[in-house]
Motif scaffolding. Sequence first.
Motif, short mmCIF file in Angstrom:
data_model
loop_
_atom_site.label_atom_id
_atom_site.label_comp_id
_atom_site.label_asym_id
_atom_site.label_seq_id
_atom_site.Cartn_x
_atom_site.Cartn_y
_atom_site.Cartn_z
N ASP A 1 74.40 46.96 61.63
CA ASP A 1 75.60 47.89 61.53
C ASP A 1 75.71 48.48 63.17
O ASP A 1 74.95 49.52 64.58
CB ASP A 1 75.78 49.25 61.62
N ILE A 2 76.36 47.39 63.92
CA ILE A 2 76.60 46.78 65.37
C ILE A 2 77.81 47.52 66.13
O ILE A 2 78.56 46.72 65.28
CB ILE A 2 75.90 46.05 66.04
N VAL A 3 77.93 48.04 66.70
CA VAL A 3 79.41 49.09 67.31
C VAL A 3 79.52 47.83 68.02
O VAL A 3 81.26 47.99 68.52
CB VAL A 3 79.33 50.59 67.42
N ASN A 4 79.04 47.82 69.34
CA ASN A 4 79.17 46.81 70.76
C ASN A 4 77.87 46.17 70.92
O ASN A 4 77.15 46.35 70.95
CB ASN A 4 79.32 48.40 71.82
N VAL A 5 78.56 45.34 71.86
CA VAL A 5 77.67 43.91 72.15
C VAL A 5 78.52 43.83 73.53
O VAL A 5 79.33 43.39 73.53
CB VAL A 5 77.89 42.33 71.24
N HIS A 6 77.97 43.68 74.39
CA HIS A 6 78.24 43.28 76.02
C HIS A 6 76.98 42.15 76.26
O HIS A 6 75.88 42.33 76.76
CB HIS A 6 77.92 44.27 76.69
N SER A 7 78.06 41.29 76.80
CA SER A 7 76.76 40.17 77.72
C SER A 7 76.93 40.50 78.68
O SER A 7 78.29 40.29 79.73
CB SER A 7 77.74 39.05 76.84
N LEU A 8 75.58 39.56 79.17
CA LEU A 8 75.82 40.00 80.41
C LEU A 8 74.79 39.18 81.54
O LEU A 8 74.58 38.10 80.48
CB LEU A 8 74.22 41.34 80.90
N ARG A 9 74.51 38.79 83.16
CA ARG A 9 73.91 37.95 83.26
C ARG A 9 74.90 36.59 82.61
O ARG A 9 72.98 35.68 82.66
CB ARG A 9 72.58 38.38 83.09
N ALA B 1 73.12 34.98 79.42
CA ALA B 1 71.41 35.43 79.70
C ALA B 1 70.76 37.10 78.65
O ALA B 1 69.72 36.88 78.34
CB ALA B 1 70.24 35.87 80.65
N ALA B 2 71.54 37.63 79.08
CA ALA B 2 71.14 39.00 78.64
C ALA B 2 72.03 40.21 77.69
O ALA B 2 73.45 39.22 77.50
CB ALA B 2 71.18 39.89 79.88
N GLU B 3 71.78 40.70 77.47
CA GLU B 3 72.69 41.66 76.48
C GLU B 3 72.45 42.81 76.35
O GLU B 3 70.97 43.44 76.59
CB GLU B 3 72.90 40.91 74.92
N ALA C 1 63.02 44.27 75.74
CA ALA C 1 64.07 45.39 75.95
C ALA C 1 63.95 47.08 75.51
O ALA C 1 62.89 47.54 76.47
CB ALA C 1 64.15 45.18 73.70
N THR C 2 64.44 47.43 76.58
CA THR C 2 64.92 48.87 76.32
C THR C 2 66.04 49.61 76.52
O THR C 2 66.92 49.34 75.91
CB THR C 2 65.59 49.09 78.31
N ILE C 3 65.13 51.13 75.21
CA ILE C 3 66.61 51.31 74.59
C ILE C 3 67.11 52.90 75.84
O ILE C 3 65.54 53.03 76.34
CB ILE C 3 66.14 51.99 73.65
N GLY C 4 68.55 52.80 76.23
CA GLY C 4 68.78 53.28 77.44
C GLY C 4 69.16 54.99 77.18
O GLY C 4 68.92 55.64 77.82
N ALA C 5 70.14 54.79 76.44
CA ALA C 5 70.67 56.35 75.68
C ALA C 5 70.89 56.50 74.72
O ALA C 5 70.43 55.00 73.81
CB ALA C 5 71.63 55.96 76.44
N ILE C 6 71.09 57.49 73.85
CA ILE C 6 71.15 57.64 72.51
C ILE C 6 72.68 58.15 72.50
O ILE C 6 72.74 59.84 72.64
CB ILE C 6 70.23 58.76 71.23
N VAL C 7 73.55 57.90 71.66
CA VAL C 7 74.82 58.97 71.03
C VAL C 7 74.88 59.84 69.92
O VAL C 7 74.91 59.40 69.25
CB VAL C 7 76.20 58.57 71.58
N ILE D 1 71.55 52.59 72.38
CA ILE D 1 72.18 52.05 73.29
C ILE D 1 71.05 50.72 73.88
O ILE D 1 69.76 51.36 74.38
CB ILE D 1 73.12 52.04 74.66
N VAL D 2 70.59 49.53 73.51
CA VAL D 2 69.76 48.55 73.76
C VAL D 2 70.04 47.61 74.41
O VAL D 2 71.00 47.16 74.92
CB VAL D 2 68.78 48.04 72.52
N PHE D 3 69.09 47.01 75.83
CA PHE D 3 69.61 46.15 76.57
C PHE D 3 68.54 45.45 76.64
O PHE D 3 67.01 46.18 76.65
CB PHE D 3 69.61 47.24 78.59
N LEU D 4 68.40 44.85 76.64
CA LEU D 4 67.63 43.07 75.99
C LEU D 4 68.03 42.53 78.04
O LEU D 4 68.97 41.34 77.99
CB LEU D 4 68.01 42.41 75.21
#
Length: 477
Positions: free
Chosen positions: A365-373, A376-378, A407-413, A454-457
């Motif tokens: 159940d993934i709501v958002n994906v942002h491609s970064l760098r 290489a990162a998401e 991987a880092t969990i940054g925040a929760i809504v 919200i997870v940063f990879l």
Amino acid sequence: MKIIILGAGRVGGTLAANLSSEANDITVVDSNELYLRELRDRIDIRVVVGHASHPDVLLQAGIEDADMLIAVTGIDEINMVACQIAHSLFRTPTKIARIRSQEYAGYEGLFRSEAVPVDVIISPEQLVSDYICRLIEQPGALQVLDFADGQAQLVAVKAYYGGPLVGQELRYLRKHMPNVDTRVAAIYRRNRPITPDGSTVIEADDEVFFIADKADIRSVMSELRRLDRPYKRIIIAGGGNIGLRLAKALEKQYSVKVIEYSKSRCNFLTENLSHSIVLNGSSSNQELLLEENIEDTDVFLAVTNSDEANIMSSMLAKRMGARKVLTLISNPAYVDLVQGGEIDIAISPQQATIGSLLTHVRRGDIVNVHSLRRGAAEAIEVIAHGDEKTSKVVGRAVEDIDLPEGATIGAIVREVREPTTNEQGEPTNTGAIIRHDVVIAHDDVVIETGDHVIVFLVDKRYTRDIERLFQVGFTFF
């Protein structure tokens, strides 16, 4: 997953490269054999040469048992017809189409199973325009990514000498800002990722990704760099689809000028814009830029269809005194060459678009994906389901969750509901939603069912591990 991609251009090629690395069965269709050959030389995919919306070509690509059709050719009508054929003849479960024309995308009721059966519409021009608008809202940011409908934001900034937190350990961030909650999700130092902890020291020139409530972003940025004053005067070079969308979005809050070479397009822009000034001419014309007081311009946005024209006009504008220069560059080879010099931010339309497409391809159940760098990162927004017995995350503190490397969990809504009780007087979770709270994911925060996590990879190769981590055991169903 078996996926057919129609169109081997920049968007289709970038998408194929991303998906093929995740053990998907990918077939790309295009009428340009050269594009397909170049793509096949780089990545392990099937290719089919032919007209993307012809039924026999789709059959050749394996449409009969495909899980998903992604139509991203440069022609709206081809994308729409291909989705119609996939639905009517082959019952393809999921159909995604790139729609550039606002006349199609904005027509209510057009895209539904009884009319044009497209499940998801992707508009690269709209996504790029939204991305640029967020950068203008947060002066000084290198990237601004929305989560939970904009309530939480992940922001990238470059740390500068003189920032209060530069040269100090991250644990002092809360002492500096006792009333603002944030978490640093990742740090890139000399282009290498660092997974931060409380003892990590921020250095000048670090690229720092932090997450916070949208209302707190400016406060956190002020700890890492001297805050840029809010923008007022903006020049947009290029009055195409992106330029028009940007001008419409910005003209009520900012002083906007649009430079467009085509006289007929200038007439069209004048008819469709209310407060913007439209100038007929070349954005590389030094005299024109001087006449329009380029030295007093806060932001110069180069968004024409030509990378070379965008780069040259941006470099000229910067040398003539424009405070900040943002440049649209489609060719990935150019991006690293120019960003950080006279061009402040190079914007890749493929990277702005790819996350929106990946959201619908990911499992869970993934709501958002942002491609970064450069891919290489998401950064991923995923909803936690289940309970302590059926989930590997629900009911667990952040520090106890077995996250993959980097991987880092940054925040929760979190949804906050109106208190209700059942007949026995016991509390229930069925009340109306009052609000959504942004909870920064410190180590002792416990994940609840329904949380948007919200997870940063730093390495997107571990995306599948995140998907598995948030999967629910069978007993939940």
